[in-house]
Design an enzyme around this catalytic site. Structure first.
Site, PDB file in Angstrom:
ATOM      1  N   TYR A  25     107.460  42.078  96.613  1.00  0.00           N
ATOM      2  CA  TYR A  25     106.802  40.862  96.702  1.00  0.00           C
ATOM      3  C   TYR A  25     105.818  40.801  97.929  1.00  0.00           C
ATOM      4  O   TYR A  25     105.348  39.764  98.057  1.00  0.00           O
ATOM      5  CB  TYR A  25     108.146  39.687  96.769  1.00  0.00           C
ATOM      6  CG  TYR A  25     108.921  40.175  97.973  1.00  0.00           C
ATOM      7  CD1 TYR A  25     108.808  39.644  98.813  1.00  0.00           C
ATOM      8  CD2 TYR A  25     110.092  40.907  97.633  1.00  0.00           C
ATOM      9  CE1 TYR A  25     109.748  39.920 100.204  1.00  0.00           C
ATOM     10  CE2 TYR A  25     111.066  41.274  98.799  1.00  0.00           C
ATOM     11  CZ  TYR A  25     110.886  40.838  99.707  1.00  0.00           C
ATOM     12  OH  TYR A  25     111.801  40.774 100.931  1.00  0.00           O
ATOM     13  N   GLY A  26     105.852  41.673  98.646  1.00  0.00           N
ATOM     14  CA  GLY A  26     105.322  41.701 100.069  1.00  0.00           C
ATOM     15  C   GLY A  26     104.345  42.787 100.155  1.00  0.00           C
ATOM     16  O   GLY A  26     103.740  43.479  99.262  1.00  0.00           O
ATOM     17  N   SER A  27     104.521  43.773 101.326  1.00  0.00           N
ATOM     18  CA  SER A  27     103.939  44.917 101.365  1.00  0.00           C
ATOM     19  C   SER A  27     104.142  46.009 100.291  1.00  0.00           C
ATOM     20  O   SER A  27     103.330  46.876 100.252  1.00  0.00           O
ATOM     21  CB  SER A  27     104.189  45.506 102.792  1.00  0.00           C
ATOM     22  OG  SER A  27     105.502  45.912 103.080  1.00  0.00           O
ATOM     23  N   GLU A 100     113.156  49.592 105.070  1.00  0.00           N
ATOM     24  CA  GLU A 100     113.436  48.111 105.038  1.00  0.00           C
ATOM     25  C   GLU A 100     114.546  48.055 105.966  1.00  0.00           C
ATOM     26  O   GLU A 100     114.844  46.634 106.380  1.00  0.00           O
ATOM     27  CB  GLU A 100     113.761  47.742 103.713  1.00  0.00           C
ATOM     28  CG  GLU A 100     112.491  47.879 102.670  1.00  0.00           C
ATOM     29  CD  GLU A 100     111.097  47.293 103.106  1.00  0.00           C
ATOM     30  OE1 GLU A 100     111.533  46.187 103.599  1.00  0.00           O
ATOM     31  OE2 GLU A 100     109.993  47.417 102.648  1.00  0.00           O
TER      32      GLU A 100
END
Length: 200
Positions: A25-27, A100
């Site tokens: 949903y991001g990078s 992460e």
């Protein structure tokens, strides 16, 4: 890294049976960083995207932390479901853990149900904001977040670039995210009238 099917997955991320899907949903939408054989639009319910995790390394520094995207409880989020190559499953889990949970900070691994655009539902691994972690920035106003993003820079580049690349990928995918759009506009406005006294 050299991808090896013999790498061990972290105990906290047991290797699931069958396909390994990752919800980005991001990078991860524009820089997955691991071998994959499918990448399709998907949506999850119960979480929404927000710039709510402080970055002290990748996109900021201890003195001037940046902000990166996390998933907060409530709402829904459109992103991408990325299917990892089966032969690399364990090493991909190891890579995601380091990316992460070790190199970054402030996330918690979570399995979510994602609905693909073709109607199928899958279980996918994603990383949500850890609301109990000191890196969680909480609810910031657009102005507060924009001031941090406009001035922060880390090992992987400026925080502005991270936001710009995320917005560009959302645009390519036809995903509407009014909150991030407003944030991007606020950062551009600050860049047009630089203020050395940004209270970051």
């Amino acid at each position: 890294m050299l991808w090896s099917e013999h790498a061990a997955a972290p105990p906290a991320l047991p290797v699931p049976d069958g396909d390994l899907w990752v919800f980005g949903y991001g990078s991860l939408m524009w820089d997955p960083g691991f071998p994959h054989d499918a990448i399709v639009p998907a949506e999850i319910e119960g979480y929404s995207r927000a710039f709510c995790v402080r970055s002290h390394g990748h996109r900021g520094s201890p003195v001037r932390p940046g902000l990166v995207v996390g998933l907060q409880p409530g709402g829904r989020c459109r992103g991408l479901a990325i299917r990892a190559e089966a032969r690399h499953k364990a090493s991909i889990l190891d890579y995601l853990w380091r990316r992460e949970m070790t190199l970054a900070d402030g996330y918690a691994p979570q399995r979510v149900v994602a609905r693909l655009d073709d109607g199928r539902t899958i279980r996918a691994l994603t990383f949500v904001a850890d609301l109990e972690h000191e890196a969680y920035a909480g609810a910031l106003s657009v102005e507060q977040a924009a001031r941090r993003i406009a001035t922060a820079e880390g090992q992987r580049g400026t925080n502005r670039d991270y936001l710009a690349r995320t917005l560009a990928r959302l645009t390519e995918l036809g995903i509407q995210d009014p909150g991030l759009t407003a944030l991007g506009e606020a950062v551009v406005a600050l860049a047009c009238r630089p203020d050395p006294q940004f209270p970051c």
